[in-house]
Motif scaffolding. Sequence first.
Motif, PDB file in Angstrom:
ATOM      1  N   ARG A   1       1.474  -9.470  -0.666  1.00  0.00           N
ATOM      2  CA  ARG A   1       2.188  -8.378  -1.352  1.00  0.00           C
ATOM      3  C   ARG A   1       3.470  -8.014  -0.616  1.00  0.00           C
ATOM      4  NH1 ARG A   1       2.475  -3.322  -0.328  1.00  0.00           N
ATOM      5  NH2 ARG A   1       0.721  -3.277   1.106  1.00  0.00           N
ATOM      6  N   ARG A   2       3.382  -7.867   0.693  1.00  0.00           N
ATOM      7  CA  ARG A   2       4.544  -7.429   1.476  1.00  0.00           C
ATOM      8  C   ARG A   2       5.604  -8.518   1.617  1.00  0.00           C
ATOM      9  NH1 ARG A   2       2.409  -4.513   6.758  1.00  0.00           N
ATOM     10  NH2 ARG A   2       4.648  -4.271   7.069  1.00  0.00           N
ATOM     11  N   SER A   3       5.183  -9.772   1.609  1.00  0.00           N
ATOM     12  CA  SER A   3       6.145 -10.866   1.782  1.00  0.00           C
ATOM     13  C   SER A   3       6.692 -11.382   0.457  1.00  0.00           C
ATOM     14  CB  SER A   3       5.491 -12.026   2.536  1.00  0.00           C
ATOM     15  OG  SER A   3       4.497 -12.648   1.738  1.00  0.00           O
ATOM     16  N   GLY A   4       5.956 -11.115  -0.631  1.00  0.00           N
ATOM     17  CA  GLY A   4       6.363 -11.648  -1.927  1.00  0.00           C
ATOM     18  C   GLY A   4       5.957 -13.100  -2.129  1.00  0.00           C
ATOM     19  N   LEU A   5       5.145 -13.626  -1.233  1.00  0.00           N
ATOM     20  CA  LEU A   5       4.677 -15.006  -1.338  1.00  0.00           C
ATOM     21  C   LEU A   5       3.246 -15.030  -1.861  1.00  0.00           C
ATOM     22  CD1 LEU A   5       6.005 -16.270   2.106  1.00  0.00           C
ATOM     23  CD2 LEU A   5       7.003 -16.715  -0.151  1.00  0.00           C
ATOM     24  N   SER A   6       2.856 -16.149  -2.420  1.00  0.00           N
ATOM     25  CA  SER A   6       1.490 -16.269  -2.922  1.00  0.00           C
ATOM     26  C   SER A   6       0.522 -16.520  -1.769  1.00  0.00           C
ATOM     27  CB  SER A   6       1.391 -17.416  -3.926  1.00  0.00           C
ATOM     28  OG  SER A   6       1.499 -18.661  -3.257  1.00  0.00           O
ATOM     29  N   ARG A   7      -0.734 -16.250  -2.032  1.00  0.00           N
ATOM     30  CA  ARG A   7      -1.765 -16.530  -1.030  1.00  0.00           C
ATOM     31  C   ARG A   7      -1.813 -18.020  -0.720  1.00  0.00           C
ATOM     32  NH1 ARG A   7      -6.640 -12.406  -1.794  1.00  0.00           N
ATOM     33  NH2 ARG A   7      -5.460 -10.669  -2.633  1.00  0.00           N
ATOM     34  N   ASP A   8      -1.625 -18.836  -1.763  1.00  0.00           N
ATOM     35  CA  ASP A   8      -1.630 -20.293  -1.549  1.00  0.00           C
ATOM     36  C   ASP A   8      -0.511 -20.716  -0.615  1.00  0.00           C
ATOM     37  OD1 ASP A   8      -3.862 -20.689  -3.146  1.00  0.00           O
ATOM     38  OD2 ASP A   8      -2.682 -21.174  -4.937  1.00  0.00           O
ATOM     39  N   THR A   9       0.663 -20.136  -0.784  1.00  0.00           N
ATOM     40  CA  THR A   9       1.787 -20.460   0.102  1.00  0.00           C
ATOM     41  C   THR A   9       1.471 -20.045   1.527  1.00  0.00           C
ATOM     42  OG1 THR A   9       3.399 -20.276  -1.686  1.00  0.00           O
ATOM     43  CG2 THR A   9       4.243 -20.017   0.564  1.00  0.00           C
ATOM     44  N   LEU A  10       0.918 -18.868   1.694  1.00  0.00           N
ATOM     45  CA  LEU A  10       0.562 -18.395   3.031  1.00  0.00           C
ATOM     46  C   LEU A  10      -0.485 -19.297   3.675  1.00  0.00           C
ATOM     47  CD1 LEU A  10       0.459 -14.571   2.304  1.00  0.00           C
ATOM     48  CD2 LEU A  10       2.282 -15.861   3.459  1.00  0.00           C
ATOM     49  N   ARG A  11      -1.477 -19.715   2.910  1.00  0.00           N
ATOM     50  CA  ARG A  11      -2.499 -20.632   3.439  1.00  0.00           C
ATOM     51  C   ARG A  11      -1.872 -21.978   3.816  1.00  0.00           C
ATOM     52  NH1 ARG A  11      -5.644 -18.386  -1.066  1.00  0.00           N
ATOM     53  NH2 ARG A  11      -7.029 -16.825  -0.184  1.00  0.00           N
ATOM     54  N   PHE A  12      -0.946 -22.448   2.989  1.00  0.00           N
ATOM     55  CA  PHE A  12      -0.247 -23.698   3.290  1.00  0.00           C
ATOM     56  C   PHE A  12       0.524 -23.573   4.603  1.00  0.00           C
ATOM     57  CE2 PHE A  12       3.740 -26.144   2.996  1.00  0.00           C
ATOM     58  CZ  PHE A  12       3.212 -27.422   3.018  1.00  0.00           C
ATOM     59  N   TYR A  13       1.272 -22.487   4.749  1.00  0.00           N
ATOM     60  CA  TYR A  13       2.025 -22.266   5.980  1.00  0.00           C
ATOM     61  C   TYR A  13       1.090 -22.213   7.191  1.00  0.00           C
ATOM     62  CZ  TYR A  13       6.313 -21.109   3.359  1.00  0.00           C
ATOM     63  OH  TYR A  13       7.421 -21.148   2.554  1.00  0.00           O
ATOM     64  N   GLU A  14      -0.061 -21.610   7.004  1.00  0.00           N
ATOM     65  CA  GLU A  14      -1.008 -21.534   8.110  1.00  0.00           C
ATOM     66  C   GLU A  14      -1.554 -22.927   8.445  1.00  0.00           C
ATOM     67  OE1 GLU A  14      -4.634 -18.813   9.826  1.00  0.00           O
ATOM     68  OE2 GLU A  14      -4.100 -18.609   7.707  1.00  0.00           O
ATOM     69  N   ARG A  15      -1.858 -23.718   7.434  1.00  0.00           N
ATOM     70  CA  ARG A  15      -2.330 -25.084   7.685  1.00  0.00           C
ATOM     71  C   ARG A  15      -1.265 -25.920   8.404  1.00  0.00           C
ATOM     72  NH1 ARG A  15      -4.165 -24.565   2.438  1.00  0.00           N
ATOM     73  NH2 ARG A  15      -2.497 -25.905   1.644  1.00  0.00           N
ATOM     74  N   GLN A  16      -0.003 -25.613   8.127  1.00  0.00           N
ATOM     75  CA  GLN A  16       1.097 -26.335   8.770  1.00  0.00           C
ATOM     76  C   GLN A  16       1.400 -25.812  10.164  1.00  0.00           C
ATOM     77  OE1 GLN A  16       2.380 -29.111   7.297  1.00  0.00           O
ATOM     78  NE2 GLN A  16       0.764 -28.656   5.829  1.00  0.00           N
ATOM     79  N   GLY A  17       0.756 -24.722  10.563  1.00  0.00           N
ATOM     80  CA  GLY A  17       0.960 -24.155  11.887  1.00  0.00           C
ATOM     81  C   GLY A  17       2.158 -23.224  11.984  1.00  0.00           C
ATOM     82  N   LEU A  18       2.676 -22.791  10.839  1.00  0.00           N
ATOM     83  CA  LEU A  18       3.853 -21.922  10.846  1.00  0.00           C
ATOM     84  C   LEU A  18       3.500 -20.456  11.072  1.00  0.00           C
ATOM     85  CD1 LEU A  18       5.854 -23.553   7.926  1.00  0.00           C
ATOM     86  CD2 LEU A  18       6.081 -23.950  10.382  1.00  0.00           C
ATOM     87  N   ILE A  19       2.333 -20.052  10.612  1.00  0.00           N
ATOM     88  CA  ILE A  19       1.829 -18.698  10.878  1.00  0.00           C
ATOM     89  C   ILE A  19       0.384 -18.835  11.347  1.00  0.00           C
ATOM     90  CG2 ILE A  19       3.365 -17.483   9.268  1.00  0.00           C
ATOM     91  CD1 ILE A  19       1.021 -17.355   7.280  1.00  0.00           C
ATOM     92  N   GLN A  20      -0.090 -17.819  12.036  1.00  0.00           N
ATOM     93  CA  GLN A  20      -1.457 -17.834  12.534  1.00  0.00           C
ATOM     94  C   GLN A  20      -2.189 -16.569  12.112  1.00  0.00           C
ATOM     95  OE1 GLN A  20       1.154 -18.433  15.010  1.00  0.00           O
ATOM     96  NE2 GLN A  20       0.951 -20.577  14.429  1.00  0.00           N
ATOM     97  N   SER A  21      -3.507 -16.715  12.008  1.00  0.00           N
ATOM     98  CA  SER A  21      -4.359 -15.560  11.749  1.00  0.00           C
ATOM     99  C   SER A  21      -5.520 -15.627  12.719  1.00  0.00           C
ATOM    100  CB  SER A  21      -4.863 -15.571  10.307  1.00  0.00           C
ATOM    101  OG  SER A  21      -5.733 -16.670  10.100  1.00  0.00           O
TER     102      SER A  21
END
Length: 121
Positions: free
Chosen positions: A8-28
């Motif tokens: 919601r805050r970034s304006g990106l989809s959950r799928d995009t966020l999960r993709f970025y996380e799989r690529q190592g761009l963001i962490q949780s």
Amino acid sequence: MRIGELARRSGLSRDTLRFYERQGLIQSEPGAEATNSYRDYPEEALITLDQIADAQAAGMSIADLAMLMGQLQAADPDGFDGEAFLDARIVEVEARITRAERFLDSLRQARAALAATPRLR
């Protein structure tokens, strides 16, 4: 924050966020509640997402971003020449900027030419 709030805050989809996380761009990290599999993202993830968007807008690929971030975070970069990599990306972005500025000048000239042309009705 959980993925829904980050989306919601970034304006990106959950799928995009999960993709970025799989690529190592963001962490949780695992959420505090042991009864679910929720993940929590740090507030800094929003800054990282803005930087990713800027890099993509400048023509950098997700693969290049993932490689760069992975190498910068690695304790042993295995011969990765970060300076040469960044120098090459800088040259690419500068070339894109030059082309974009040239095109912008063309658009301005076209607009000026249209404004100077008498309109038939």
